[in-house]
Design an enzyme around this catalytic site. Structure first.
Site, PDB file in Angstrom:
ATOM      1  N   ASP A 101       0.877  -1.099  -0.071  1.00  0.00           N
ATOM      2  CA  ASP A 101       0.076  -0.012   0.011  1.00  0.00           C
ATOM      3  C   ASP A 101       0.788   1.159   0.238  1.00  0.00           C
ATOM      4  OD1 ASP A 101       1.128   0.135   2.529  1.00  0.00           O
ATOM      5  OD2 ASP A 101      -0.857  -0.540   3.415  1.00  0.00           O
TER       6      ASP A 101
ATOM      7  N   ASN B 239      -7.198  -0.647  14.748  1.00  0.00           N
ATOM      8  CA  ASN B 239      -8.725  -0.842  14.480  1.00  0.00           C
ATOM      9  C   ASN B 239      -8.823  -2.068  13.591  1.00  0.00           C
ATOM     10  OD1 ASN B 239      -7.598  -0.142  11.925  1.00  0.00           O
ATOM     11  ND2 ASN B 239      -9.137   1.662  11.661  1.00  0.00           N
TER      12      ASN B 239
ATOM     13  N   HIS C 211      -7.645  -2.799  10.925  1.00  0.00           N
ATOM     14  CA  HIS C 211      -7.296  -2.860   9.160  1.00  0.00           C
ATOM     15  C   HIS C 211      -6.126  -3.700   8.761  1.00  0.00           C
ATOM     16  CE1 HIS C 211      -4.303   0.790   9.898  1.00  0.00           C
ATOM     17  NE2 HIS C 211      -3.755  -0.028   9.163  1.00  0.00           N
TER      18      HIS C 211
ATOM     19  N   GLU D 151      -9.541  -0.207   5.430  1.00  0.00           N
ATOM     20  CA  GLU D 151     -10.079  -0.096   6.642  1.00  0.00           C
ATOM     21  C   GLU D 151     -11.426  -0.634   6.967  1.00  0.00           C
ATOM     22  OE1 GLU D 151      -8.635   1.776   8.617  1.00  0.00           O
ATOM     23  OE2 GLU D 151      -7.618   3.481   7.753  1.00  0.00           O
TER      24      GLU D 151
END
Length: 238
Positions: A65, A134, A136, A141
């Site tokens: 990414d 979180n 991801h 996400e």
């Protein structure tokens, strides 16, 4: 999904490095999707210590990414981290690897370019990822479909906040461009590595919950050849 715990980050890194080295020795033309961030850097350094440059002469490497709008020369970019800690030390040439051009005027074309490469390769032989606090994976996400290939994502506030640690000064982050979870599911093997107590809560949730898009890390439960490798601190609640 196979979970294994290691005494400390160094033992985890040695194990992961040796796994990758063995994979490319058995499959010299392997396609690897590699992540950046704090955790994999030690693994890359161990690969440099344990491997020979010849081991990686024919591999194809794809970056997981990038932060949209951040150039490859930035110390916080995926490309910079992987190049400096793995590719340059092993003398892996630029023709063997590709990363998203996150400052491109046509990010959709960038997604299609990397999709096309992976389709031509028959999918990745290995994808290695970390996990955000979180849940991801890459910059997929919470709420991201498991059916997505490469795409542009809107970053969660916690990702923007934590992402600042990769930069020497406050940096505007709003979007990411990332390998999608469909590519992860289609990879022949998938590894998630995590270290430190700050990841313990989300890893506990990942292990306990059924696969769901609100917790992207649960995608590992749908993969037939997936591994979650943790140090003792990250695994403390499992």
């Amino acid at each position: 999904m196979q979970i294994q715990t290691f005494q400390n980050p160094e033992q985890l890194a040695i194990h992961t490095a040796q796994f990758i080295i063995d994979l490319v020795r058995n499959n010299p033309k392997a396609t690897l999707i590699l992540t950046s961030g704090d955790t994999p850097v030690l693994t890359y350094k161990k690969i440099v210590e344990l491997a020979q440059p010849a081991d990686f002469e024919e591999v194809t490497i794809i970056g997981l990414d990038e932060w949209v709008g951040i150039p490859a020369t930035s110390e916080g970019s995926c490309r910079y981290i992987v190049e400096e800690n793995l590719l340059k030390p092993l003398k892996i040439g630029p023709k063997q690897y590709t990363f998203f051009d996150s400052i491109s005027n046509d990010l959709q074309a960038e997604c299609e370019r990397v999709d096309k490469l992976l389709f031509e390769k028959g999918g990745a032989d290995l994808i290695i990822v970390g996990v955000g606090v979180n849940g991801h994976i890459g910059l997929n996400e919470p709420g991201t479909s498991f059916d997505n290939y490469c795409h542009v994502s809107d970053l969660a506030e916690i990702t923007i906040t934590v992402g600042q640690k990769y930069f020497t000064e406050n940096t505007t982050l709003t979007q990411g461009i990332t390998i999608g979870l469909k590519h992860l599911l289609e990879a022949k093997s998938a590894i998630l590595i995590a270290t430190g107590e700050r990841k313990a809560d989300i890893l506990k949730e990942t292990v306990e919950q059924e696969p769901n898009t609100e917790l992207p890390a649960t995608v590992f439960k749908l993969h037939s050849n997936s591994y979650i490798w943790l140090d003792e601190a990250a695994a403390k609640l499992i």
